[in-house]
Design a protein around this motif. Structure first.
Motif, PDB file in Angstrom:
ATOM      1  N   GLU A  23     -17.076   4.594   4.996  1.00 49.78           N
ATOM      2  CA  GLU A  23     -18.210   3.674   4.978  1.00 49.78           C
ATOM      3  C   GLU A  23     -17.805   2.273   4.530  1.00 49.78           C
ATOM      4  O   GLU A  23     -18.280   1.275   5.064  1.00 49.78           O
ATOM      5  N   ASN A  24     -16.924   2.178   3.536  1.00 50.25           N
ATOM      6  CA  ASN A  24     -16.490   0.880   3.015  1.00 50.25           C
ATOM      7  C   ASN A  24     -14.977   0.721   3.053  1.00 50.25           C
ATOM      8  O   ASN A  24     -14.409   0.007   2.225  1.00 50.25           O
ATOM      9  N   LEU A  25     -14.304   1.392   3.977  1.00 48.44           N
ATOM     10  CA  LEU A  25     -12.850   1.320   4.090  1.00 48.44           C
ATOM     11  C   LEU A  25     -12.442   0.805   5.469  1.00 48.44           C
ATOM     12  O   LEU A  25     -13.039   1.190   6.474  1.00 48.44           O
ATOM     13  N   THR A  26     -11.439  -0.037   5.482  1.00 49.50           N
ATOM     14  CA  THR A  26     -10.883  -0.523   6.737  1.00 49.50           C
ATOM     15  C   THR A  26      -9.388  -0.245   6.773  1.00 49.50           C
ATOM     16  O   THR A  26      -8.769  -0.027   5.738  1.00 49.50           O
ATOM     17  N   TRP A  27      -8.836  -0.246   7.959  1.00 50.65           N
ATOM     18  CA  TRP A  27      -7.397  -0.075   8.115  1.00 50.65           C
ATOM     19  C   TRP A  27      -6.896  -1.038   9.174  1.00 50.65           C
ATOM     20  O   TRP A  27      -7.615  -1.400  10.100  1.00 50.65           O
ATOM     21  N   VAL A  28      -5.656  -1.484   8.980  1.00 50.45           N
ATOM     22  CA  VAL A  28      -4.991  -2.376   9.926  1.00 50.45           C
ATOM     23  C   VAL A  28      -3.546  -1.910  10.037  1.00 50.45           C
ATOM     24  O   VAL A  28      -2.883  -1.685   9.029  1.00 50.45           O
ATOM     25  N   LEU A  29      -3.057  -1.769  11.253  1.00 51.99           N
ATOM     26  CA  LEU A  29      -1.655  -1.419  11.499  1.00 51.99           C
ATOM     27  C   LEU A  29      -1.018  -2.584  12.229  1.00 51.99           C
ATOM     28  O   LEU A  29      -1.407  -2.920  13.350  1.00 51.99           O
ATOM     29  N   THR A  30      -0.091  -3.251  11.557  1.00 52.12           N
ATOM     30  CA  THR A  30       0.605  -4.401  12.125  1.00 52.12           C
ATOM     31  C   THR A  30       2.082  -4.292  11.792  1.00 52.12           C
ATOM     32  O   THR A  30       2.440  -4.097  10.626  1.00 52.12           O
ATOM     33  N   ASN A  31       2.927  -4.420  12.790  1.00 47.02           N
ATOM     34  CA  ASN A  31       4.378  -4.408  12.579  1.00 47.02           C
ATOM     35  C   ASN A  31       4.832  -3.229  11.720  1.00 47.02           C
ATOM     36  O   ASN A  31       5.567  -3.394  10.753  1.00 47.02           O
ATOM     37  N   ASN A  32       4.358  -2.043  12.054  1.00 44.66           N
ATOM     38  CA  ASN A  32       4.750  -0.787  11.401  1.00 44.66           C
ATOM     39  C   ASN A  32       4.263  -0.657   9.962  1.00 44.66           C
ATOM     40  O   ASN A  32       4.749   0.191   9.217  1.00 44.66           O
ATOM     41  N   THR A  33       3.314  -1.510   9.536  1.00 45.41           N
ATOM     42  CA  THR A  33       2.737  -1.421   8.197  1.00 45.41           C
ATOM     43  C   THR A  33       1.259  -1.100   8.319  1.00 45.41           C
ATOM     44  O   THR A  33       0.505  -1.823   8.974  1.00 45.41           O
ATOM     45  N   LEU A  34       0.843  -0.005   7.672  1.00 44.58           N
ATOM     46  CA  LEU A  34      -0.551   0.399   7.635  1.00 44.58           C
ATOM     47  C   LEU A  34      -1.146  -0.086   6.319  1.00 44.58           C
ATOM     48  O   LEU A  34      -0.621   0.223   5.250  1.00 44.58           O
ATOM     49  N   VAL A  35      -2.227  -0.867   6.404  1.00 44.53           N
ATOM     50  CA  VAL A  35      -2.930  -1.348   5.211  1.00 44.53           C
ATOM     51  C   VAL A  35      -4.312  -0.708   5.209  1.00 44.53           C
ATOM     52  O   VAL A  35      -5.057  -0.820   6.192  1.00 44.53           O
ATOM     53  N   ILE A  36      -4.647  -0.032   4.107  1.00 48.27           N
ATOM     54  CA  ILE A  36      -5.958   0.570   3.922  1.00 48.27           C
ATOM     55  C   ILE A  36      -6.612  -0.172   2.762  1.00 48.27           C
ATOM     56  O   ILE A  36      -6.026  -0.257   1.678  1.00 48.27           O
ATOM     57  N   ALA A  37      -7.812  -0.726   2.988  1.00 50.10           N
ATOM     58  CA  ALA A  37      -8.472  -1.524   1.964  1.00 50.10           C
ATOM     59  C   ALA A  37      -9.951  -1.174   1.887  1.00 50.10           C
ATOM     60  O   ALA A  37     -10.559  -0.785   2.880  1.00 50.10           O
ATOM     61  N   GLY A  38     -10.519  -1.321   0.691  1.00 50.43           N
ATOM     62  CA  GLY A  38     -11.937  -1.079   0.486  1.00 50.43           C
ATOM     63  C   GLY A  38     -12.153  -0.084  -0.632  1.00 50.43           C
ATOM     64  O   GLY A  38     -11.269   0.165  -1.450  1.00 50.43           O
ATOM     65  N   THR A  39     -13.337   0.487  -0.647  1.00 49.20           N
ATOM     66  CA  THR A  39     -13.689   1.458  -1.677  1.00 49.20           C
ATOM     67  C   THR A  39     -14.411   2.634  -1.039  1.00 49.20           C
ATOM     68  O   THR A  39     -14.951   2.527   0.058  1.00 49.20           O
ATOM     69  N   GLY A  40     -14.422   3.735  -1.757  1.00 45.58           N
ATOM     70  CA  GLY A  40     -15.175   4.898  -1.311  1.00 45.58           C
ATOM     71  C   GLY A  40     -14.305   5.974  -0.702  1.00 45.58           C
ATOM     72  O   GLY A  40     -13.078   5.912  -0.712  1.00 45.58           O
ATOM     73  N   GLU A  41     -14.987   6.964  -0.165  1.00 41.79           N
ATOM     74  CA  GLU A  41     -14.324   8.137   0.398  1.00 41.79           C
ATOM     75  C   GLU A  41     -13.775   7.849   1.789  1.00 41.79           C
ATOM     76  O   GLU A  41     -14.440   7.240   2.629  1.00 41.79           O
ATOM     77  N   MET A  42     -12.555   8.293   2.021  1.00 38.01           N
ATOM     78  CA  MET A  42     -11.953   8.182   3.343  1.00 38.01           C
ATOM     79  C   MET A  42     -12.432   9.380   4.161  1.00 38.01           C
ATOM     80  O   MET A  42     -12.221  10.530   3.789  1.00 38.01           O
ATOM     81  N   THR A  43     -13.114   9.104   5.262  1.00 31.28           N
ATOM     82  CA  THR A  43     -13.705  10.175   6.061  1.00 31.28           C
ATOM     83  C   THR A  43     -12.953  10.442   7.352  1.00 31.28           C
ATOM     84  O   THR A  43     -13.169  11.467   7.987  1.00 31.28           O
ATOM     85  N   GLU A  44     -12.091   9.516   7.753  1.00 33.18           N
ATOM     86  CA  GLU A  44     -11.345   9.665   9.003  1.00 33.18           C
ATOM     87  C   GLU A  44      -9.910   9.197   8.808  1.00 33.18           C
ATOM     88  O   GLU A  44      -9.607   8.494   7.857  1.00 33.18           O
TER      89      GLU A  44
END
Length: 63
Positions: A23-44
């Motif tokens: 609900e409040n988490l985002t992800w970005v994959l750029t140049n082989n680096t995965l960034v997960i940011a935000g708060t709350g439960e990861m559902t996917e």
């Protein structure tokens, strides 16, 4: 078919891919680096299809 293959190959060559993973988490994959940011439960785990391309994982904001 060729356009689809070119698109898929381009994605693995460093193109940015992003989305949400809760609900409040985002992800970005750029140049082989995965960034997960935000708060709350990861559902996917929508980046799972790129797991072989991920070399680094960052939890939080990249500055």
């Amino acid at each position: 078919m060729t356009a689809l293959l070119c698109g898929l190959l381009g994605l693995h060559a460093g193109a940015q891919t992003q989305g949400t993973c809760g609900e409040n988490l985002t992800w970005v994959l750029t140049n082989n680096t995965l960034v997960i940011a935000g708060t709350g439960e990861m559902t996917e785990h929508p980046w799972a299809e790129f797991k072989d391309d991920i070399h680094t994982v960052v939890i939080g904001e990249v500055k």
